[in-house]
Design a protein around this motif. Structure first.
Motif, PDB file in Angstrom:
ATOM      1  N   ILE A 117       0.841  -1.206   0.000  1.00 54.13           N
ATOM      2  CA  ILE A 117       0.000   0.000   0.000  1.00 54.13           C
ATOM      3  C   ILE A 117       0.874   1.253   0.000  1.00 54.13           C
ATOM      4  O   ILE A 117       0.605   2.220  -0.716  1.00 54.13           O
ATOM      5  N   LEU A 118       1.938   1.245   0.814  1.00 56.47           N
ATOM      6  CA  LEU A 118       2.847   2.387   0.855  1.00 56.47           C
ATOM      7  C   LEU A 118       3.442   2.661  -0.518  1.00 56.47           C
ATOM      8  O   LEU A 118       3.484   3.816  -0.975  1.00 56.47           O
ATOM      9  N   GLU A 119       3.885   1.625  -1.204  1.00 56.22           N
ATOM     10  CA  GLU A 119       4.479   1.788  -2.533  1.00 56.22           C
ATOM     11  C   GLU A 119       3.430   2.278  -3.540  1.00 56.22           C
ATOM     12  O   GLU A 119       3.703   3.134  -4.386  1.00 56.22           O
ATOM     13  N   MET A 120       2.222   1.732  -3.478  1.00 57.23           N
ATOM     14  CA  MET A 120       1.167   2.152  -4.404  1.00 57.23           C
ATOM     15  C   MET A 120       0.796   3.615  -4.199  1.00 57.23           C
ATOM     16  O   MET A 120       0.542   4.348  -5.155  1.00 57.23           O
ATOM     17  N   CYS A 121       0.763   4.057  -2.949  1.00 58.36           N
ATOM     18  CA  CYS A 121       0.376   5.439  -2.657  1.00 58.36           C
ATOM     19  C   CYS A 121       1.416   6.442  -3.141  1.00 58.36           C
ATOM     20  O   CYS A 121       1.130   7.636  -3.247  1.00 58.36           O
ATOM     21  N   ARG A 122       2.616   5.985  -3.406  1.00 55.66           N
ATOM     22  CA  ARG A 122       3.650   6.880  -3.920  1.00 55.66           C
ATOM     23  C   ARG A 122       3.483   7.143  -5.411  1.00 55.66           C
ATOM     24  O   ARG A 122       4.148   8.006  -5.969  1.00 55.66           O
ATOM     25  N   MET A 177     -12.609   5.279   0.698  1.00 51.98           N
ATOM     26  CA  MET A 177     -13.158   6.539   0.195  1.00 51.98           C
ATOM     27  C   MET A 177     -13.365   7.533   1.332  1.00 51.98           C
ATOM     28  O   MET A 177     -13.084   8.719   1.201  1.00 51.98           O
ATOM     29  N   ARG A 178     -13.844   7.039   2.470  1.00 46.67           N
ATOM     30  CA  ARG A 178     -14.062   7.946   3.604  1.00 46.67           C
ATOM     31  C   ARG A 178     -12.745   8.377   4.239  1.00 46.67           C
ATOM     32  O   ARG A 178     -12.556   9.536   4.582  1.00 46.67           O
ATOM     33  N   LEU A 179     -11.837   7.437   4.397  1.00 47.01           N
ATOM     34  CA  LEU A 179     -10.576   7.749   5.073  1.00 47.01           C
ATOM     35  C   LEU A 179      -9.622   8.544   4.200  1.00 47.01           C
ATOM     36  O   LEU A 179      -8.890   9.409   4.688  1.00 47.01           O
ATOM     37  N   GLY A 180      -9.603   8.256   2.903  1.00 48.06           N
ATOM     38  CA  GLY A 180      -8.608   8.851   2.015  1.00 48.06           C
ATOM     39  C   GLY A 180      -7.379   7.972   1.942  1.00 48.06           C
ATOM     40  O   GLY A 180      -6.999   7.306   2.914  1.00 48.06           O
ATOM     41  N   MET A 181      -6.724   7.968   0.791  1.00 45.58           N
ATOM     42  CA  MET A 181      -5.599   7.042   0.596  1.00 45.58           C
ATOM     43  C   MET A 181      -4.438   7.359   1.531  1.00 45.58           C
ATOM     44  O   MET A 181      -3.739   6.464   2.000  1.00 45.58           O
ATOM     45  N   GLY A 182      -4.204   8.657   1.806  1.00 48.53           N
ATOM     46  CA  GLY A 182      -3.104   9.012   2.696  1.00 48.53           C
ATOM     47  C   GLY A 182      -3.301   8.450   4.090  1.00 48.53           C
ATOM     48  O   GLY A 182      -2.380   7.890   4.695  1.00 48.53           O
ATOM     49  N   GLU A 216      -7.150  10.730  10.341  1.00 45.21           N
ATOM     50  CA  GLU A 216      -5.757  11.093  10.069  1.00 45.21           C
ATOM     51  C   GLU A 216      -4.994  11.312  11.374  1.00 45.21           C
ATOM     52  O   GLU A 216      -3.858  10.853  11.537  1.00 45.21           O
ATOM     53  N   LEU A 217      -5.622  11.979  12.339  1.00 41.56           N
ATOM     54  CA  LEU A 217      -4.955  12.224  13.611  1.00 41.56           C
ATOM     55  C   LEU A 217      -4.850  10.947  14.441  1.00 41.56           C
ATOM     56  O   LEU A 217      -3.935  10.811  15.249  1.00 41.56           O
ATOM     57  N   PHE A 218      -5.788  10.012  14.267  1.00 41.50           N
ATOM     58  CA  PHE A 218      -5.647   8.699  14.903  1.00 41.50           C
ATOM     59  C   PHE A 218      -4.340   8.046  14.445  1.00 41.50           C
ATOM     60  O   PHE A 218      -3.542   7.563  15.252  1.00 41.50           O
ATOM     61  N   ALA A 219      -4.115   8.036  13.133  1.00 37.72           N
ATOM     62  CA  ALA A 219      -2.901   7.415  12.590  1.00 37.72           C
ATOM     63  C   ALA A 219      -1.650   8.144  13.079  1.00 37.72           C
ATOM     64  O   ALA A 219      -0.653   7.512  13.434  1.00 37.72           O
ATOM     65  N   CYS A 220      -1.704   9.466  13.113  1.00 43.03           N
ATOM     66  CA  CYS A 220      -0.540  10.236  13.572  1.00 43.03           C
ATOM     67  C   CYS A 220      -0.262   9.986  15.052  1.00 43.03           C
ATOM     68  O   CYS A 220       0.896   9.887  15.465  1.00 43.03           O
ATOM     69  N   ASP A 260       9.763  10.342   5.669  1.00 47.03           N
ATOM     70  CA  ASP A 260      10.133   9.331   4.674  1.00 47.03           C
ATOM     71  C   ASP A 260       8.916   8.508   4.240  1.00 47.03           C
ATOM     72  O   ASP A 260       8.841   8.055   3.105  1.00 47.03           O
ATOM     73  N   TRP A 261       7.952   8.331   5.136  1.00 45.21           N
ATOM     74  CA  TRP A 261       6.752   7.575   4.819  1.00 45.21           C
ATOM     75  C   TRP A 261       5.681   8.423   4.140  1.00 45.21           C
ATOM     76  O   TRP A 261       4.610   7.914   3.810  1.00 45.21           O
ATOM     77  N   GLY A 262       5.945   9.711   3.975  1.00 42.66           N
ATOM     78  CA  GLY A 262       5.044  10.548   3.185  1.00 42.66           C
ATOM     79  C   GLY A 262       4.016  11.338   3.957  1.00 42.66           C
ATOM     80  O   GLY A 262       3.105  11.913   3.364  1.00 42.66           O
ATOM     81  N   LEU A 263       4.125  11.445   5.305  1.00 39.30           N
ATOM     82  CA  LEU A 263       3.178  12.261   6.046  1.00 39.30           C
ATOM     83  C   LEU A 263       3.446  13.739   5.785  1.00 39.30           C
ATOM     84  O   LEU A 263       4.592  14.147   5.563  1.00 39.30           O
ATOM     85  N   PRO A 264       2.424  14.579   5.830  1.00 39.19           N
ATOM     86  CA  PRO A 264       2.617  16.008   5.535  1.00 39.19           C
ATOM     87  C   PRO A 264       3.387  16.726   6.645  1.00 39.19           C
ATOM     88  O   PRO A 264       3.247  16.401   7.828  1.00 39.19           O
TER      89      PRO A 264
END
Length: 638
Positions: free
Chosen positions: A24-29, A75-80, A133-137, A191-195
């Motif tokens: 998933i990480l590679e696909m999102c790039r 769709m609700r969460l967003g790919m990021g 998003e903040l849950f993941a962070c 490195d993992w692509g977080l803003p």
């Protein structure tokens, strides 16, 4: 300046996502990756799929239709966010244990999960960011500690034994390993692509008062929220005797986000309940905690009998073992006080830091540090200034008495000690402690009053700018944000667009089903608009069934794409009433700023004209205003 991962001196293999999460990480790039492709990968891991669906439903605050498919969840969460959650869940699954003997992996993930759930709750309360998003962070906010334990298992185990506080930990990490967990966390998340807008608050949240952000700004707010979530995590994993010291600080921190004690306690209890549910799902331990109210109630036990001294914490200091043993028996067994004893001044000073006595009874003449020197050392500290000190002495000359009082002694007991004199001194000490507690209570009440006044002011300010039905900014707030966006666009020469959105056939819904259902429809649509908006977009309710979205740095093509995305999301909503479902649709008018427009009102008017054309053309479509010309869909995809 945050360091890149390649600029940090590291040896060994860093923690990294594996399997489906890595895919998933590679696909999102890739720029052309679709939600369908991500969903196809996620579905190959049933555990991950279930967790994503659960997170999407848990983050939903509008009471909408529960999500049951991975595609809908993404769709609700967003790919990021899906990428970040997949990484976090993958790391938890891999690192329930590891090579670092001094690092408690289960405790680390228990703390991280509690931080994640706290951030999700605070997001829904404050609107500081998307809840999922903040849950993941929150889940990844201390990942640098796991990385150091993985890279340097032996060195980090030794380091953890020496570090007695969080700030000391970072200092030792830099000294021994030439980096620290905050620096490494930020580098890994980058490195993992977080803003960067989320990485910077995470980097600074261990010491929020030192963060270089303007008070009131979004980075400042996020830093404070991450710090508060971390303190809740600390509370959750602390042993029983240590919890009391966390609750008072948490109450004050809760006041900063607009909650009084009861509200804040209820929020924390809800977070802890979710912690247990997620703990079972992720196989992460979650301690059984009393309610927050019960934890707070345990802070200040007060004496019931006002005629005799209640149990006090007494530190007894005497180099004479016989005298020490006798006084321990009298103070502890006969009078019921909690007693610890030391044979000298140096030992007593170290013990006082841990025991925090209310009363110190010390001999004057002792080898090494004398009673007078101990008294001066205690009075040199802020906490030691509130201790009631009784000196044991056989010396009672005027000079010695003067010296003792100047050093900070409160009272004397002459040897040999008789029980009546001891009781009298302790009663005086108890009255002093009572006065001190009453003074502290008054101070706490004043702080509470000031905090509640600040909360009331914030609530009034928020209410004046918020639509009470949908929770969105109201027309006044939306027009203010529109003017700001217009000015910023003029300064930076960046494009901007406005979307005016209207719920189709809303009067028919009100007439057929009643205003309560109409209100539910508006809340559903508002939530959909809010979740679909980008971080820098502003969504407000203009009035009735009409909404406005202000899109910064957005040209007409991108705005049309946003409008079509909104329209399709609303089109799949269904409101259940009795045995029927109400199908919804919206019409969208879109305009982008051009050189002919003099002010923001002209931009909104252009979008408004496009909206009316969309309604005239059959509704459930988007219409754009391009140099005064109106064009309506249906539009070709892409």
């Amino acid at each position: 300046m945050l360091k890149k991962l390649q600029h940090i001196p590291l040896t060994g293999e860093l923690p990294s996502p594996k399997g489906v999460a890595l895919a998933i990480l590679e696909m999102c790039r890739k720029d052309d990756t679709t939600i369908t492709e991500i969903a196809h990968i996620a579905q190959t891991d049933p555990a991950l799929a279930g967790r994503l669906i659960r997170n999407a439903n848990a983050a939903s605050t509008g009471g909408g239709r529960p999500i049951a498919s991975v595609t809908d969840a993404i769709m609700r969460l967003g790919m990021g966010t899906v990428r970040n959650l997949a990484m976090g869940f993958s790391l938890i699954d891999q690192y329930h244990s590891g090579p670092c003997a001094g690092f408690d992996y289960e405790r680390f993930w228990s703390h991280s999960l509690l931080v994640a759930l706290a951030m999700q709750e605070f997001s829904q309360m404050t609107g500081a960011g998307a809840a999922e998003e903040l849950f993941a962070c929150g889940l990844l906010s201390q990942i640098g500690r796991l990385a150091l334990a993985t890279l340097y298992p032996q060195e980090y185990a030794t380091l953890l034994k020496e570090a007695d506080a969080a700030d000391r930990l970072a200092e030792l990490e830099h000294e021994r390993l030439h980096t620290d967990h905050n620096e490494l966390t930020a580098a890994l998340l980058s490195d993992w692509g977080l803003p960067l807008a989320l990485i910077e608050p995470i980097y600074h949240h261990d010491a929020p008062d030192k963060a270089p952000f303007t008070p009131g700004s979004r980075p400042h707010q996020l830093t404070q929220l991450f710090y508060l979530a971390k303190r809740i995590g600390d509370l959750g994993i602390s042993p029983d005797p240590e919890r009391n010291r966390h609750t008072a600080d948490l109450l004050l921190l809760g006041g900063k986000i607009g909650l009084d004690a009861d509200q804040f306690g209820a929020r924390i209890d809800g977070i802890v309940a979710a912690w247990h549910e997620w703990g079972e799902l992720l196989k992460v331990p979650a301690s059984a905690l009393p309610s927050f109210k019960q934890m707070c109630a345990g802070q200040a036990p007060r004496p019931e009998d006002s005629n005799s001294p209640a149990a006090l914490r007494v530190l007894l200091v005497d180099d004479d073992a016989t005298m020490r043993c006798m006084l321990e028996g009298v103070l502890g067994d006969s009078l019921g006080h909690t007693v610890q004893s030391a044979s000298g001044g140096e030992e007593a000073l170290a013990m006082a830091l841990q025991f925090m006595p209310q009363i110190v009874i010390t001999d004057w003449l002792m080898p090494g540090m004398s009673g007078i020197e101990l008294c001066r050392a205690l009075r040199a500290t802020e906490w030691g200034q509130t201790i009631y000190i009784i000196m044991l002495t056989g010396i009672d000359t005027r000079e010695e008495v003067t010296e003792a009082f100047e050093a900070g002694v409160d009272d004397f007991l002459t040897k040999p000690v008789d029980l009546r004199s001891l009781r009298a001194r302790l009663r005086a000490a108890w009255h002093y402690v009572q006065l001190l507690e009453a003074w502290e209570k008054d101070r706490a009440q004043l702080r509470q009053f000031a905090a509640e006044l600040a909360i009331s002011n914030r609530r009034l300010s928020h209410a004046a700018m918020t639509d009470q039905l949908t929770g969105l900014p109201n027309r006044r707030a939306g027009m203010s944000e529109l003017d700001k966006a217009w000015s910023a666009s003029g300064r930076s020469a960046q494009p901007m667009a406005a979307l005016v959105i209207d719920v189709d056939h809303f009067k028919r819904i009100n007439d057929s089903y009643g205003h309560a259902v109409g209100d539910q429809v508006l809340r559903e649509v508002a939530q959909t608009l809010q979740h679909s908006a980008r971080r820098d977009d502003v969504v407000c309710r203009l009035g009735g069934e009409e909404f406005l979205m202000v899109c910064n740095n957005t040209d007409l093509r991108a705005a049309l794409g946003a409008g079509e995305r909104l329209r399709k999301l609303v089109e799949v909503l269904a409101i259940k009433v009795g045995g029927h479902e109400i199908q919804l649709s919206i019409s969208v008018g879109i305009a982008a700023r051009d050189a002919s427009m003099k002010d923001a009102d002209e931009l909104v008017n252009a979008a408004d004209r496009a909206l009316y054309r969309a309604k005239e053309s059959g509704r459930n479509r988007s219409c754009i205003s391009l140099k005064g010309q109106l064009r309506c869909g249906p539009w070709q995809a892409g």
